[in-house]
Design a protein around this motif. Structure first.
Motif, PDB file in Angstrom:
ATOM      1  N   SER A  70     -20.230   2.534 -14.462  1.00  0.00           N
ATOM      2  CA  SER A  70     -20.193   1.694 -13.399  1.00  0.00           C
ATOM      3  C   SER A  70     -19.202   0.221 -13.746  1.00  0.00           C
ATOM      4  O   SER A  70     -18.354  -0.032 -12.869  1.00  0.00           O
ATOM      5  N   LEU A 100     -15.456   1.552 -13.822  1.00  0.00           N
ATOM      6  CA  LEU A 100     -15.144   1.567 -12.520  1.00  0.00           C
ATOM      7  C   LEU A 100     -14.764   0.662 -11.578  1.00  0.00           C
ATOM      8  O   LEU A 100     -13.770   0.508 -11.145  1.00  0.00           O
ATOM      9  N   ILE A 101     -15.598  -0.476 -11.749  1.00  0.00           N
ATOM     10  CA  ILE A 101     -15.336  -1.654 -10.923  1.00  0.00           C
ATOM     11  C   ILE A 101     -14.208  -2.445 -11.667  1.00  0.00           C
ATOM     12  O   ILE A 101     -13.338  -3.058 -10.783  1.00  0.00           O
ATOM     13  N   SER A 148     -10.780  -0.848 -10.952  1.00  0.00           N
ATOM     14  CA  SER A 148     -10.573  -1.111  -9.880  1.00  0.00           C
ATOM     15  C   SER A 148      -9.732  -2.618  -9.662  1.00  0.00           C
ATOM     16  O   SER A 148      -8.878  -2.754  -9.016  1.00  0.00           O
ATOM     17  N   LEU A 149     -10.730  -3.554 -10.187  1.00  0.00           N
ATOM     18  CA  LEU A 149     -10.219  -4.792  -9.975  1.00  0.00           C
ATOM     19  C   LEU A 149      -8.866  -5.239 -10.734  1.00  0.00           C
ATOM     20  O   LEU A 149      -7.994  -5.651 -10.178  1.00  0.00           O
ATOM     21  N   TYR A 176      -6.689  -2.865 -11.051  1.00  0.00           N
ATOM     22  CA  TYR A 176      -5.530  -2.333 -10.241  1.00  0.00           C
ATOM     23  C   TYR A 176      -4.953  -3.105  -9.108  1.00  0.00           C
ATOM     24  O   TYR A 176      -3.925  -3.410  -8.882  1.00  0.00           O
ATOM     25  N   MET A 177      -5.849  -4.076  -8.771  1.00  0.00           N
ATOM     26  CA  MET A 177      -5.733  -4.955  -7.627  1.00  0.00           C
ATOM     27  C   MET A 177      -4.921  -6.391  -8.255  1.00  0.00           C
ATOM     28  O   MET A 177      -3.850  -6.777  -7.690  1.00  0.00           O
ATOM     29  N   THR A 180      -0.738   2.362 -12.087  1.00  0.00           N
ATOM     30  CA  THR A 180       0.000   2.568 -10.850  1.00  0.00           C
ATOM     31  C   THR A 180      -1.133   3.421  -9.867  1.00  0.00           C
ATOM     32  O   THR A 180      -0.675   3.601  -8.581  1.00  0.00           O
ATOM     33  N   SER A 181      -2.583   3.292 -10.078  1.00  0.00           N
ATOM     34  CA  SER A 181      -3.467   4.081  -9.413  1.00  0.00           C
ATOM     35  C   SER A 181      -4.720   3.691  -9.834  1.00  0.00           C
ATOM     36  O   SER A 181      -4.929   3.265 -11.122  1.00  0.00           O
ATOM     37  N   ILE A 182      -6.070   3.809  -9.148  1.00  0.00           N
ATOM     38  CA  ILE A 182      -7.172   3.353  -9.472  1.00  0.00           C
ATOM     39  C   ILE A 182      -7.719   4.413 -10.838  1.00  0.00           C
ATOM     40  O   ILE A 182      -8.204   3.839 -11.802  1.00  0.00           O
ATOM     41  N   PRO A 183      -7.536   5.550 -10.538  1.00  0.00           N
ATOM     42  CA  PRO A 183      -7.783   6.452 -11.813  1.00  0.00           C
ATOM     43  C   PRO A 183      -7.176   6.015 -12.937  1.00  0.00           C
ATOM     44  O   PRO A 183      -7.564   5.981 -14.136  1.00  0.00           O
ATOM     45  N   LYS A 184      -5.788   5.882 -12.901  1.00  0.00           N
ATOM     46  CA  LYS A 184      -5.146   5.358 -14.273  1.00  0.00           C
ATOM     47  C   LYS A 184      -5.613   4.082 -14.655  1.00  0.00           C
ATOM     48  O   LYS A 184      -5.587   3.992 -15.762  1.00  0.00           O
ATOM     49  N   ILE A 188      -8.650   3.143 -14.371  1.00  0.00           N
ATOM     50  CA  ILE A 188     -10.116   3.434 -14.814  1.00  0.00           C
ATOM     51  C   ILE A 188      -9.884   4.010 -16.536  1.00  0.00           C
ATOM     52  O   ILE A 188     -10.546   3.588 -17.447  1.00  0.00           O
ATOM     53  N   TYR A 189      -8.641   5.036 -16.586  1.00  0.00           N
ATOM     54  CA  TYR A 189      -8.516   5.428 -17.821  1.00  0.00           C
ATOM     55  C   TYR A 189      -7.964   4.155 -18.889  1.00  0.00           C
ATOM     56  O   TYR A 189      -8.346   4.133 -19.970  1.00  0.00           O
ATOM     57  N   TRP A 190      -7.338   3.228 -18.404  1.00  0.00           N
ATOM     58  CA  TRP A 190      -7.057   2.152 -19.241  1.00  0.00           C
ATOM     59  C   TRP A 190      -8.154   1.243 -19.524  1.00  0.00           C
ATOM     60  O   TRP A 190      -8.437   1.036 -20.486  1.00  0.00           O
TER      61      TRP A 190
END
Lengths: 272, 272, 272, 272
Positions: free
Chosen positions: A163, A166-167, A170-171, A173-174, A183-187, A189-191
């Motif tokens: 959790s 994930l959060i 995403s933060l 990414y923004m 470059t994207s939320i999945p990337k 999350i990978y980072w």
């Protein structure tokens, strides 16, 4: 016992050689098998190396088919000599034995599938049985028992960590945006996983000050919470290893805490 | 006692100086030895640095040969003064003492071998004896005992981890392919080890989405299972440190392994 | 008590404000002090940022000198009001208080020294005293006790790890050579430390197959042996934390294991 | 009980469906809810991927608004059917339920805010309640209790680590300088955190010999002190899991905290 496996029959003798490691013949068979497994795994690895593949492609192909035919023959022998073929075929080792030959046949249709042959390496788990390392199996059981005991706690812990990943991903990414490699939320999350597990490839790294600040917080978090699963497994491992203390109470003085092998109460001396 | 090592003979006195650290002379010898070892290790390191090698090549060469001749002389002296030369020569410190001089002679034939001289640093383990740090040796023994006690569990654990690394590494080779740096299965296995041990160089990193997903799973796995060896060693360390099992043998049946608090033998029931 | 520190004198009153946190005035002083420390640390950080240094160099310089004069004045006040000035000046906090002002004066001669002003942050350790967090100090003591208790084992462990790093680093220098970034033995040792602690920058990474194999072994070694210090500290921590069980035996039934706060024997009910 | 929530009323029935998971209807509702949450989280992730955003921007926008309207309707229903709306609205799940819809409305004014919708994932924590995994909640409580128990020690530990990071980071700024990537003290502190937590991106790495030496010391420090929080949590976890303190209160003095094996109250001596 089924008739065909009565002692002395050829199937019984073959079964002993192939499945057991008690007789000299069975031992020799198993040692040869392990050697063959190692060689065939090595062949798969060598094939994957470009320089070798180009110069010895013929030889490697032949070796691969040789090993596959050998293992296929052995698999059929196992099916024939075992008392309950279906039970063997659906057991862990039965499935592994099948997976050790299938990829070569599949590679006729789907080139590249032969690299799955490394699954052959799993067959080598038999080594523990061959070397009569019953003790090792017991140790493995202790580890598995400790892991099973901590399974629920680890699940809750991993759910919490995921959790957070994930959060926070995403933060980031923004905050960092696509210009800085997120470059994207999945990337992202990978980072975040790369960061919080302290792997840290560095292929993606925060560039903005606020992103670096958040990343620093995530690192310290990841560095600290590794203590949680370690603590859990540590306690469970202790429980699994120290199960040697009997729960038996002394019939005369009612005290507990005796060793399993104890025959007399260590407190009052009366027999247990 | 052999005749030649009777107290007062020159060999006995030399032996005391070289091998013991009880007398002022022996203590001084050992301290000088440690200093020489440190200096010679430093010389090897300096030689490996290009800038220094070019400007002081002559001086370093001389220092190296000086140290080697000194250590060779000391090694011969040790062989001469010790009561059982063969036993010394095959002991851990005997082998280390030999390895500390050999590379210089080998470098006459094989240039570059002199860098193996860093093995000299191992000689410094004597420091624990010199400083009379018997306590440190005891602590080292506790660590070794805990490691020996967890050896079998660690073996089973490492075997499991290596199987996972082998299979996941091969999978990544099939997923990422040679274009993304996973040029062969051995290289992919190297990458899998770099990832699962959370080292994460970043010289090879997955590029495809499915590869990054699998890599993320491997990181979380590697991050979680580090709890297993830690838990094992933790428990063993506790056992090795808190060894509460009394060394007392039962006066009646001579069996050992009683708890410290036990007042009656747990095997035959007679009072301890 | 010295005459000049008798209750009611101005020195006694100043001492109470500056050194204690019991009175409202002392509490206010300490809170203001912490705020000033935080602000001055922030100023040092801001000065190090190029963009800010160029635009506000004047303002930062003034702030820095303001803080320094303030802290110098406070340091002198502390020296004057304390009963034993020399003992204060040589205590941990006395040295930190001095180090918190010196760099500014040194920077007059040696530009750049002012960045050492971050040492001011250490002054903030007083925060634990101000907030009356005696409990935190006790926890810190438990940690320190556990660390002190495991000091010898950690020393032996680190010595072993450093020997391995020294020898493996030199080996990598010979295997990889200067062309692959392992330009000298010290640099190879630096790489070995980066690898075995699982940091893994990736600025230097093995390129040859044999180098990558050795590196993989080092990673697995480093990943496994982290269990050793963890196990050591874990056991010591447990000892340091569980010192609450009294060693007192019941005078009536002689049984032990009572809590420190227990006033009656939990086994027979007689008073302790 | 409020009148409107008497058994059989529509509000009571709705409340049971929405808030409980005992009835088939409530269970179905919760399973559908979890599915919807997962789908909506997926939609947010997909929108962040450039390729998908450009080709399906219309579809994703519609899905997002659909989910938001659904969740808004559900949120209003929850407010209406719950007995104490304000208490629900300020509870953890109430806030999460609100945060799961707000970002879409905010994104009308502030484009980009919709990525905060991943907060919806937190709603999935309800899954533990749905699956009646009371056991998991208990395990989570044990973890939280252990963390709460070690909070003070971890605080002191982190404060110490942060002080070290602050001072060593500033030192590195002075040693390496801006030419080697250490462009400011905050960036050097970021690097120090990356290093001491063993993440090691490699985007910034020391270039000078003395900087590499200091970095190596920091790595070994970071690698060693991870043992401290692990040891702390390990001990606390053991305490939280093996809580042998009986919940029994003394019938005579009503004090609690007796050991399970205690037969007499340790405070007043009367039998338990």
């Amino acid at each position: 016992m089924s008739d065909s496996l009565q002692p002395g029959s050829w199937r019984a003798r073959l079964h002993e050689i192939i499945f057991e490691a008690d007789t000299p013949a069975g031992r020799t068979f198993d040692l040869l098998l392990i050697l063959t497994i190692l060689l065939s795994t090595l062949a798969v690895m060598l094939e994957s190396m470009q320089g070798i593949r180009q110069n010895w492609s013929q030889e490697i192909r032949i070796a691969e088919w040789g090993f596959t035919i050998l293992f296929t023959f052995e698999y059929i022998l196992r099916l024939v000599t075992v008392r309950r073929p279906l039970r063997y075929a659906t057991s862990f080792f039965g499935v592994v034995d099948l997976l050790a030959v299938l990829p070569t046949y599949i590679s006729l249709v789907l080139p590249g599938a032969q690299y799955l042959l490394v699954l052959r390496f799993l067959r080598i788990l038999r080594v523990f049985r061959v070397l009569k390392l019953a003790l090792y199996l017991k140790e493995g059981e202790i580890i598995l028992r400790a892991l099973r005991g901590s399974q629920r706690k680890i699940t809750v812990f991993l759910f919490g960590v995921l959790s957070a990943i994930l959060i926070l991903g995403s933060l980031m990414y923004m905050i960092e945006g696509e210009a800085n490699g997120f470059t994207s939320i999945p990337k992202s999350i990978y980072w975040a996983i790369v960061t919080m597990t302290t792997v840290g490839y560095g292929d993606i790294a925060p560039q903005t000050t606020i992103g670096q600040f958040l990343a620093a917080c995530m690192m310290i978090l990841g560095y600290s919470i590794i203590a949680v699963p370690t603590g859990i497994v540590s306690v469970e491992m202790r429980g699994a290893m120290k199960d040697k203390v009997s729960t038996q109470a002394c019939p005369s003085c009612s005290k507990e805490g005796h060793d399993v092998e104890a025959r007399y109460c260590k407190h009052c001396g009366s027999p247990l």
